[in-house]
Motif scaffolding. Structure first.
Motif, PDB file in Angstrom:
ATOM      1  N   GLU A  80     -17.399 -44.711  37.690  1.00  0.00           N
ATOM      2  CA  GLU A  80     -17.847 -43.839  36.852  1.00  0.00           C
ATOM      3  C   GLU A  80     -17.277 -42.398  36.408  1.00  0.00           C
ATOM      4  O   GLU A  80     -17.696 -41.770  35.590  1.00  0.00           O
ATOM      5  CB  GLU A  80     -19.451 -43.691  37.170  1.00  0.00           C
ATOM      6  N   ASP A  81     -16.161 -42.355  37.243  1.00  0.00           N
ATOM      7  CA  ASP A  81     -15.704 -40.914  36.896  1.00  0.00           C
ATOM      8  C   ASP A  81     -14.100 -40.811  37.312  1.00  0.00           C
ATOM      9  O   ASP A  81     -13.550 -42.198  37.542  1.00  0.00           O
ATOM     10  CB  ASP A  81     -16.320 -39.824  37.934  1.00  0.00           C
ATOM     11  N   ARG A  87     -10.314 -46.036  35.760  1.00  0.00           N
ATOM     12  CA  ARG A  87     -11.490 -46.592  35.766  1.00  0.00           C
ATOM     13  C   ARG A  87     -11.710 -48.023  35.946  1.00  0.00           C
ATOM     14  O   ARG A  87     -12.679 -48.451  36.678  1.00  0.00           O
ATOM     15  CB  ARG A  87     -12.446 -46.067  34.843  1.00  0.00           C
TER      16      ARG A  87
END
Length: 347
Positions: A80-81, A87
């Motif tokens: 998610e980051d 990712r």
């Protein structure tokens, strides 16, 4: 984080799965002791559908002797980051956890993993590939990018630029696969198969696996033109077969992109009906590539909207009924084991 198709202005990724509808068709399992490796399935949890280890194992346990599987990327559980190129490593981390948690006495779930790494990064894809390998050091086998492209068709992955397989940046990234021992799964429409052949000739040391029968289209401008598409697709398949580092996955017939409409029936199709529909495509591929370069695939849960797992593999067994024992072994497990470098399975 699971990919949410409702947030994009794309068509649905596949025909919705209706378990009550699938339950209407019953058949005994054909040749239940034939060992199988399923070389193409996904795992995801999306707003309208869950297909994780529990659901996969229910399908694998429906009578056929499935010994191992290969997971293929599907944009699920990305990190998610962090840097955007990294990712997709979250998906490999997730699948690795699922595989490690599986019952060792059952099928080897995700014995091979095909990940997503954006080859358009060029040389900058190298650390991404290394991160995937670190996440699944004994399971990572290859990479797949979305490269399906046609001006009149938008897939669930959005509109892909034309001729991506020929793009110099893509090929710079692609050049990093073979040195890391990685193969490439290519998903392209039948209108792009000349580009697939060109890519394979340019990288003879890289094993390339053509997904879903080479994508003979049956929607958009190709709807109701099945015979015409087949006549264009068949020589393209024969041309692919002349390139030795290419192999073929026999499946994907349940995707709406290919134009079959079994999901509109009052009940799911029988394995006889599936075999009849698939036969021209499967036989063309096997005649061109040989059984030693072909492998049957489920493409579940994508194809599950049109037929169940037991019915599908019964159909494949009907299609291979005239093959020799050696050829059947290759089609159902041997080719997948060799291409994805999996442990051989005992007959």
């Amino acid at each position: 984080m699971a990919f949410d198709p409702t947030t994009r202005d794309f068509p649905p990724p596949h025909v919705p799965v209706r378990e009550d509808w699938l339950a209407q068709t019953h058949e005994p399992v054909l040749d239940p002791t034939l060992p199988i490796i399923d070389p193409h399935h996904h795992l995801w949890h999306r707003p309208a559908e869950r297909y994780l280890a529990e659901e996969l194992l229910a399908d694998l346990g429906d009578g056929h002797d499935v010994r191992a599987t290969v997971f293929v990327q599907c944009r699920s559980y990305y990190r998610e980051d962090g840097p955007a190129p990294m990712r997709p490593v979250g998906e490999t981390e997730f699948v690795q956890r699922v595989a490690e948690a599986a019952d060792p006495a059952g099928p080897r779930i995700a014995a091979g993993i095909v990940c997503m790494a954006d080859l358009m990064l060029g040389d900058a894809v190298r650390p991404v590939l290394e991160a995937h390998l670190a996440a699944a050091p004994t399971r990572l086998r290859g990479v797949r990018n979305m490269t399906t492209s046609h001006p009149s068709i938008v897939s669930s992955f959005g509109r892909i630029p034309a001729q991506r397989l020929l793009d110099p940046a893509f090929r710079t990234g692609f050049a990093h696969l073979a040195p890391l021992g990685l193969s490439y799964d290519v998903w392209a429409y039948h209108t792009q198969l000349d580009e697939v052949a060109d890519l394979a000739r340019a990288f003879p040391q890289t094993q390339i696996i053509v997904n879903h029968l080479g994508g003979p289209l049956g929607i958009g401008p190709f709807a109701s033109r099945r015979a015409e598409v087949f006549e264009a697709w068949r020589p393209a398949i024969r041309a692919l077969a002349a390139v030795p580092n290419l192999s073929m996955k026999l499946g994907g017939g349940g995707m709406h992109l290919l134009g079959l409409d079994f999901h509109h029936g009052a009940a799911p199709p029988s394995s006889e009906a599936l075999a009849l529909a698939f036969r021209p495509y499967v036989e063309t591929c096997i005649e061109a590539f040989g059984a030693e370069r072909c492998m049957f695939e489920s493409n579940f849960p994508v194809d599950k909207g049109m037929f169940g797992y037991r019915i599908l593999w019964n159909a494949f067994k009907r299609l291979a009924a005239g093959a020799s024992e050696v050829e059947r072994s290759a089609l159902f497990s041997g080719t997948a084991a060799r291409i994805y470098r999996l442990e051989p399975i005992a007959a």
